[in-house]
Write an enzyme that holds these catalytic residues in place. Structure first.
Site, PDB file in Angstrom:
ATOM      1  N   ASP A  39      44.495  77.139  76.742  1.00  0.00           N
ATOM      2  CA  ASP A  39      45.732  77.437  77.469  1.00  0.00           C
ATOM      3  C   ASP A  39      46.690  76.246  77.412  1.00  0.00           C
ATOM      4  O   ASP A  39      46.614  75.434  76.493  1.00  0.00           O
ATOM      5  CB  ASP A  39      45.369  77.829  78.912  1.00  0.00           C
ATOM      6  CG  ASP A  39      46.302  78.876  79.478  1.00  0.00           C
ATOM      7  OD1 ASP A  39      47.514  78.608  79.505  1.00  0.00           O
ATOM      8  OD2 ASP A  39      45.839  79.957  79.887  1.00  0.00           O
TER       9      ASP A  39
ATOM     10  N   HIS B 153      51.011  77.725  83.353  1.00  0.00           N
ATOM     11  CA  HIS B 153      50.230  78.897  82.930  1.00  0.00           C
ATOM     12  C   HIS B 153      48.730  78.616  82.960  1.00  0.00           C
ATOM     13  O   HIS B 153      47.945  79.392  83.516  1.00  0.00           O
ATOM     14  CB  HIS B 153      50.696  79.281  81.523  1.00  0.00           C
ATOM     15  CG  HIS B 153      50.132  80.544  80.983  1.00  0.00           C
ATOM     16  ND1 HIS B 153      48.921  80.598  80.332  1.00  0.00           N
ATOM     17  CD2 HIS B 153      50.618  81.801  80.971  1.00  0.00           C
ATOM     18  CE1 HIS B 153      48.692  81.854  79.944  1.00  0.00           C
ATOM     19  NE2 HIS B 153      49.713  82.598  80.316  1.00  0.00           N
TER      20      HIS B 153
ATOM     21  N   SER C 256      48.041  87.977  80.677  1.00  0.00           N
ATOM     22  CA  SER C 256      47.499  86.620  80.822  1.00  0.00           C
ATOM     23  C   SER C 256      46.808  86.431  82.163  1.00  0.00           C
ATOM     24  O   SER C 256      45.859  85.662  82.269  1.00  0.00           O
ATOM     25  CB  SER C 256      48.627  85.594  80.752  1.00  0.00           C
ATOM     26  OG  SER C 256      49.017  85.364  79.441  1.00  0.00           O
TER      27      SER C 256
END
Ligand SMILES: *[C@@H]1O[C@H](CO)[C@@H](O)[C@H](O)[C@H]1NC(C)=O
Ligand SMILES: *[C@@H]1O[C@H](CO)[C@@H](O)[C@H](O)[C@H]1NC(C)=O
Ligand SMILES: *[C@@H]1O[C@H](CO)[C@@H](O)[C@H](O)[C@H]1NC(C)=O
Ligand SMILES: *[C@@H]1O[C@H](CO)[C@@H](O)[C@H](O)[C@H]1NC(C)=O
Ligand SMILES: *[C@@H]1O[C@H](CO)[C@@H](O)[C@H](O)[C@H]1NC(C)=O
Length: 752
Positions: A150, A215, A541
């Site tokens: 990620d 994220h 996600s």
């Protein structure tokens, strides 16, 4: 998704286009200088040539590369990375001619160009039935290591405090150093590393596992974050934030970069490391390549992980609701769609004429006045040339003098019109759009999003009075009917194999609260002054780490189960979703909503001997033995020398999908399956069949009896379906029922 601006297809595409243009310009500059254009490639070599010593393997790589270069020095300069830990490959800068010559060499199995990929809670765990006080096997959970590929991680976050954790499990072989802006690991984050092999600096990021995007922090905390009470986004979504397995350990492999995205080379390096390091589960919320399994690095890496007993969970993509948009669809992934939970964020608009309208979004601002003047973007254009872009409140299209102190009504073209309006002195923005109303956007100034119907009401009001006015209120939470599949969640049918249902399963991916970074404002937009340790994000996600978390949860009860057994447990226990609410049915939700509590005790599992089963499957799908080289690590798969895979799909998959062959005659598919008893030793299961109209489903035998644990039983399912118009899909199911368990498999019939 990563941030708001790039979590949905529309803005992402624009953003990518910009990058592409930039890239073309740069590449153009280089080629003007007359160089044969060199690009990054990944060169796959056979495992049989693998040597145990890393340095020896790297030398072999140099040797091979030198043979197509002018000199050793040139080879050394163009070598990028040697993958030596878990599979045998290297990345290098090559001309297309050099790439071709390498491919001709005996040792070389495959040469693939390096591609760029995009990245595609509190409440959500309760919603799917994993309450705070869920039964846990803490002793084993502490030994579970989850690996995420990620944008990095935030070690200061409360979700990753190491207090109360013992040292890393003995099996852990990974590393964690001190890096720029990265305070190092603890006993919760036991691994952190990064890969940025193209060597191009990313001015918006830091060469370090630190997360400047948010994220990776968000997905990691959803998967395995500690319990953090009183988590909220400025009071919204208040609750105890936590991951599925709060006692598990986290290893972050940073492969996604703020402005350059995620490349094949970096993703493969992360697999090479993670497989070697000893992770139990890999979670990837990154867009994969569609179509061909043997050319997609995310699928190739996942295959190597599967060979070593590691399950890879991946996001289905945010390109819905178009059919056939699902990515990461190889059968050795668990492919996750995004569903909505029963909470939404409403920010109301009150008009000067007394009307109250409902908008969606996270607006953390309380209005200071009762009403503000309201204008439509198209009416306050900078000049006549910008009138059309002013309708969408695009940067530089609006006249600041006519916007100052006012609310502006815009249509959606690109995220960030709230930032544009605020930047020139506007008070706030009402955005009209019909497409993206599933998920709440976060605004950096007063803002809300309304649908076309309401947009029309506002537009009419603006043009029906001399001094229109309005106010946007701070958001509040409201109940919503759920679960439903988010419109952005990518849909089947599987573009890679018409006999395998994808996506596999759905999990919450709309308005999920989880940890964030203080290194970035909530929206990342210019002028945003909102910072929070937790934020709300939406996308597949966010759904992916929910299922990866459940895989880790199952693993903490059954440490020796294979990836196929874990996947089967998760799939056959899912909660069916409504076909009435979700018109794309299984193509949108797979087996339905993940059900962690039940996944731990599935009764029966569809297990597989990983490598051989999938090779038989790929041969059955028509892959040439030679093309399977990057997966198996040897040049000589001879499909015709293998036992053929059994039945219609040649795979012991927990779901079934029949693709119609003829528009005149019925199509028949015979699925052969084997189940393994993981429930009580003595048990009997009876088949319950639900067949849609026009389809006959026969199961032989109709009853399975077991007398010991791990005993296997085989059966076959004959599906006979009448012709249907093309692009239609219907579904039924097979449930194996005992007195305690139901082991359910959807059966999908579609006409391509
Ligand atoms: C990273 O560290 C440097 C030096 O300590 C500091 O100036 C910079 O602001 C930090 N960047 C971030 C994003 O934290
Ligand atoms: C959480 O917030 C409540 C109410 O604001 C407060 O009473 C409680 O002490 C807080 N708990 C923690 C652990 O901060
Ligand atoms: C628009 O939103 C309003 C309020 O939420 C709702 O009543 C209406 O049905 C929506 N219209 C459409 C076309 O979705
Ligand atoms: C593949 O296997 C088949 C059957 O065993 C054999 O006839 C054939 O010669 C083999 N092909 C190659 C290229 O080895
Ligand atoms: C399965 O079917 C048999 C025969 O119809 C019946 O006797 C038995 O009770 C059933 N078992 C279960 C678990 O439903």
């Amino acid at each position: 998704m990563w941030s708001k601006k790039i979590c949905f297809p529309l803005p992402l595409d624009h953003w990518l286009l910009l990058l592409l243009l930039l890239h073309l310009i740069l590449v153009g500059l280089v080629s003007v200088q007359g160089n044969d254009q060199k690009k990054f490639y990944i060169v796959y070599l056979g495992d049989d040539h693998a040597v145990n010593e890393d340095s020896e393997a790297a030398q072999t790589h140099m040797h091979i590369l030198s043979s197509v270069k002018e000199s050793y020095v040139e080879a050394k300069e163009s070598m990028v990375y040697s993958y030596t830990k878990s599979f045998n490959a290297f990345a290098a800068k090559l001309s297309s001619d050099e790439a071709e010559r390498l491919l001709g060499m005996d040792e070389v199995l495959s040469v693939l160009p390096n591609r760029y990929h995009k990245l595609h809670t509190t409440k959500s765990w309760d919603f799917i039935g994993l309450p705070l006080k869920a039964r846990r096997n803490l002793k084993l959970e502490r030994d579970v290591i989850v690996g995420l590929f990620d944008t990095g991680i935030t070690p200061e976050s409360k979700s990753f405090k190491g207090d109360g954790f013992g040292p890393p499990p003995a099996k852990w072989k990974g590393t964690c150093g001190h890096f720029a802006n990265f305070s190092g690991c603890n006993n919760k984050i036991i691994g952190a590393t990064y890969f940025k092999l193209d060597g191009n600096p990313d001015p918006a990021d830091i060469l370090s596992p630190i997360d400047v995007d948010g994220h990776g922090t968000h997905t990691s905390s959803t998967l395995a974050g500690n319990q953090v009470p009183n988590a909220s986004l400025f009071g919204l979504a208040m609750g105890t934030a936590r991951g599925a397995v709060p006692s598990a350990r986290v290893a972050m492999y940073k492969v996604c970069w703020s402005s350059s995205g995620c490349t094949d080379m970096d993703i493969l390096a992360a697999y090479d490391a993670a497989i070697h390091d000893g992770v139990d589960v890999i979670s990837i919320s990154i867009g994969g390549g569609g179509g061909n399994y043997v050319r997609d690095s995310i699928a190739i890496g996942a295959f190597h992980a599967m060979k070593k007993g590691i399950i890879t969970v991946a996001s289905a993509g945010n390109d819905g609701p178009s059919l056939g948009s699902v990515v990461n669809h190889a059968p050795w992934f668990v492919t996750v769609a995004a569903s909505g939970i029963d909470r939404q964020f409403i920010s109301k608009v009150h008009l000067g004429n007394g009307k109250d309208l409902s908008g969606i979004g996270v607006n953390t601002f309380n209005p200071k006045k009762n009403l503000y003047p309201l204008v439509s973007g198209v009416d306050v254009a900078r000049n006549s040339q910008t009138k059309e872009s002013a309708r969408f409140c695009v940067q530089d299209s609006l006249d600041p003098n006519k916007v100052k102190g006012k609310l502006v009504f815009c249509k959606l073209e690109n995220w960030g019109s709230d930032s544009v309006v605020k930047g020139i002195g506007g008070v706030g923005t009402i955005i009209e759009d019909d497409q993206f109303l599933d998920a709440a956007q976060i605004f950096m100034a007063p803002g809300t999003m309304v649908n076309d119907t309401i947009g029309e009401i506002i537009d009419e009001y603006i043009h029906s009075t001399r001094s229109p006015s309005a106010v946007i209120y701070k958001s509040h939470e409201a109940k919503k009917r759920a679960p439903f599949i988010a419109s952005f969640s990518s849909r089947g049918p599987n573009p890679g194999s018409e006999r395998i249902l994808k996506p596999d399963i759905a999990a919450p991916g709309v308005d999920i609260l989880a940890s964030y970074t203080l290194r970035k404002s909530l929206t990342g937009s210019e002028g945003d002054t909102q910072y929070s340790e937790f934020t709300i994000m939406s996308g597949t996600s966010m759904a992916c780490p929910h299922v990866a978390g459940v895989a880790a949860y199952v693993k903490s009860f059954h440490p020796h189960w294979s990836p196929a057994a874990i996947r089967s447990a998760i799939l056959t226990t899912a909660k069916p979703m409504s076909q009435r609410v979700n018109s794309d049915a299984e193509f949108s939700y797979g087996v339905g909503q993940v059900n962690p509590n039940k996944a731990v005790n599935p009764g029966l599992v569809y297990d597989m001997d990983g490598t051989l089963s999938y090779i038989q499957f790929l041969c059955h799908e028509g892959y040439k033995g030679s093309s399977l080289a990057p997966l198996v690590g040897s040049k000589s798969v001879n499909c015709s020398s293998l036992l053929p895979g059994q039945g219609y799909d040649a795979l012991n998959y927990p779901t079934m999908q029949l693709s119609l062959k003829s528009s005149k005659q019925p199509t028949v598919g015979v699925f052969r399956r084997t189940v393994t008893n993981v429930g009580p030793a003595k048990s009997t299961y009876n088949a319950t069949i639900r067949a849609p109209k026009g389809v006959e489903i026969i199961v032989k035998p109709m009853s399975l009896s077991f007398s010991t644990t791990l005993e296997k039983r085989t059966f076959q399912v004959v599906v006979k379906a009448n012709p249907m118009p093309s692009m239609r899909m219907i579904s039924g199911s097979l449930g194996w029922k005992s007195s305690r368990y139901t082991v359910r498999s959807p059966i999908v019939i579609h006409s391509p």
